[in-house]
Scaffold this motif. Structure first.
Motif, PDB file in Angstrom:
ATOM      1  N   LEU A 252      91.781 -47.186 -16.598  1.00 23.13           N
ATOM      2  CA  LEU A 252      91.394 -45.779 -16.756  1.00 23.13           C
ATOM      3  C   LEU A 252      89.873 -45.626 -16.612  1.00 23.13           C
ATOM      4  O   LEU A 252      89.381 -44.733 -15.920  1.00 23.13           O
ATOM      5  CB  LEU A 252      91.832 -45.294 -18.136  1.00 23.13           C
ATOM      6  N   THR A 253      89.137 -46.537 -17.262  1.00 23.22           N
ATOM      7  CA  THR A 253      87.679 -46.484 -17.207  1.00 23.22           C
ATOM      8  C   THR A 253      87.198 -46.723 -15.778  1.00 23.22           C
ATOM      9  O   THR A 253      86.319 -46.015 -15.280  1.00 23.22           O
ATOM     10  CB  THR A 253      87.079 -47.545 -18.164  1.00 23.22           C
ATOM     11  N   ALA A 254      87.794 -47.727 -15.095  1.00 21.55           N
ATOM     12  CA  ALA A 254      87.382 -48.031 -13.717  1.00 21.55           C
ATOM     13  C   ALA A 254      87.685 -46.845 -12.805  1.00 21.55           C
ATOM     14  O   ALA A 254      86.881 -46.467 -11.955  1.00 21.55           O
ATOM     15  CB  ALA A 254      88.119 -49.286 -13.237  1.00 21.55           C
ATOM     16  N   ALA A 258      85.044 -44.684 -10.608  1.00 22.39           N
ATOM     17  CA  ALA A 258      85.197 -44.528  -9.153  1.00 22.39           C
ATOM     18  C   ALA A 258      85.184 -43.046  -8.794  1.00 22.39           C
ATOM     19  O   ALA A 258      84.584 -42.641  -7.796  1.00 22.39           O
ATOM     20  CB  ALA A 258      86.508 -45.182  -8.708  1.00 22.39           C
ATOM     21  N   ARG A 259      85.814 -42.226  -9.621  1.00 22.03           N
ATOM     22  CA  ARG A 259      85.854 -40.791  -9.339  1.00 22.03           C
ATOM     23  C   ARG A 259      84.447 -40.180  -9.433  1.00 22.03           C
ATOM     24  O   ARG A 259      84.058 -39.364  -8.623  1.00 22.03           O
ATOM     25  CB  ARG A 259      86.801 -40.090 -10.321  1.00 22.03           C
ATOM     26  N   ARG A 260      83.710 -40.620 -10.474  1.00 18.89           N
ATOM     27  CA  ARG A 260      82.334 -40.121 -10.639  1.00 18.89           C
ATOM     28  C   ARG A 260      81.485 -40.505  -9.436  1.00 18.89           C
ATOM     29  O   ARG A 260      80.733 -39.696  -8.904  1.00 18.89           O
ATOM     30  CB  ARG A 260      81.721 -40.718 -11.910  1.00 18.89           C
ATOM     31  N   ALA A 261      81.645 -41.767  -8.970  1.00 19.88           N
ATOM     32  CA  ALA A 261      80.855 -42.247  -7.827  1.00 19.88           C
ATOM     33  C   ALA A 261      81.215 -41.444  -6.577  1.00 19.88           C
ATOM     34  O   ALA A 261      80.342 -41.078  -5.793  1.00 19.88           O
ATOM     35  CB  ALA A 261      81.125 -43.741  -7.617  1.00 19.88           C
ATOM     36  N   LYS A 265      78.799 -39.043  -4.275  1.00 20.63           N
ATOM     37  CA  LYS A 265      78.630 -39.273  -2.834  1.00 20.63           C
ATOM     38  C   LYS A 265      78.849 -37.955  -2.072  1.00 20.63           C
ATOM     39  O   LYS A 265      78.077 -37.613  -1.178  1.00 20.63           O
ATOM     40  CB  LYS A 265      79.640 -40.329  -2.371  1.00 20.63           C
ATOM     41  N   VAL A 266      79.883 -37.216  -2.448  1.00 18.16           N
ATOM     42  CA  VAL A 266      80.174 -35.928  -1.799  1.00 18.16           C
ATOM     43  C   VAL A 266      78.978 -34.988  -1.976  1.00 18.16           C
ATOM     44  O   VAL A 266      78.547 -34.330  -1.026  1.00 18.16           O
ATOM     45  CB  VAL A 266      81.459 -35.294  -2.391  1.00 18.16           C
TER      46      VAL A 266
END
Ligand SMILES: [Zn+2]
Length: 294
Positions: A252-254, A258-261, A265-266
């Protein structure tokens, strides 16, 4: 703060629903977020649901289940064991489903006739609790189990007074119809009465994260009780649940990182496109196209 604490929902192991934490109701004595809004279960009921399913192999086939002071929540959970006979027993009738009116100190049941006794928060009401414990020992089959819970303060001796007023009982024992608050000698009383036990706490079985996820109290103990004096082999061994929960939270943390990164980027790309000459050309073409249409 653990990853579970940040989650807005919790899982009720009693009714099997994922529920908004903010919808959990306060429990007795105002404990926050104690009662599931769906099934009204308390922390101890949700741990019981886990315990019952974990103990199923040790319990085996249940012909006779004695459900002392039954509640709708516990009756439902215990019914999952599919007992041949599920006997609800209480001293008085108060609207709950009760089959037998009798005292736990004088059970109208034959010796060695019960496979599972469920006895949560009953012994602290009974003046002669040792008589009740001896009755549990008498009616249990040799392989039978009892699940027992009482209010207890470790590091103290039992504070009891069977003759005092309801007001003093409330002040000293937490409820007007309690006659004691158990201390360390509780386990000695079980042993003197012909019982042996394994004490388990939710945090040992589930780990802290799973306790938080199920909204159960980490240190509220349950005694898994059997007849005899020899300590039984651990009836409830180590479970893999803490490891499973740890892996899940790691994922969940990973996933969140990944979603935050990806979002960052967007945002960077959008900023770059906003500055690019191409964007200006596109805007100009659109403007020309719109004036032509007019
Ligand atoms: Zn529930």
């Amino acid at each position: 703060m653990s990853a579970v604490e940040r989650l807005p929902k919790r899982y009720c192991s009693a009714c099997g629903n994922v529920v908004w934490l903010r919808n959990f109701k306060p429990g007795p004595n105002g404990r926050p977020h104690a009662r599931c809004p769906r099934c009204k279960s308390l922390e101890r009921h949700r741990f019981l649901a886990v315990l019952v399913s974990s103990l199923k192999p040790a319990i085996g086939t249940v012909d006779v289940l004695l459900d002392v002071a039954p509640s709708p929540q516990t009756t439902e959970i215990l019914a999952s064991l599919r007992p041949g006979r599920h006997i609800g027993l209480d001293l008085g009738l108060d609207g709950r489903r009760v089959d037998v009116l009798a005292s736990l100190t004088e059970l109208p049941l034959a010796d060695a006739s019960v496979d599972l006794v469920f006895c949560y928060h009953v012994l602290e009401h009974i003046p002669d609790d040792r008589a009740a414990m001896r009755e549990i020992a008498r009616v249990l089959t040799p392989e039978g189990l009892a699940l027992v819970q009482v209010p207890i303060r470790f590091g103290t001796v039992t504070d009891e007074d069977v003759d005092t007023t309801p007001e003093e009982r409330k002040a000293r024992f937490g409820q007007h119809d309690h006659v004691r608050w158990y201390g360390d000698d509780f386990e000695g009383r079980l042993q003197e009465s012909g019982l042996t036990f394994q004490r388990v706490t939710p945090v040992e079985v589930l780990g802290a994260d799973m306790c938080a996820w199920l909204r159960v109290e980490e240190d509220e103990p349950v005694w898994i009780v059997r007849r005899g004096s020899a300590m039984p082999a651990r009836l409830l061994g180590e479970t893999r649940l803490p490891g499973v929960m740890g892996a899940l939270l790691g994922e969940l943390t990973a996933e969140r990182a990944a979603r935050r990164a990806a979002r960052a980027k967007v945002a960077r790309l959008e900023a770059r496109v906003g500055r690019s000459p191409l964007r200006r050309v596109v805007r100009r073409v659109k403007r020309i196209a719109s004036t032509r249409r007019k």
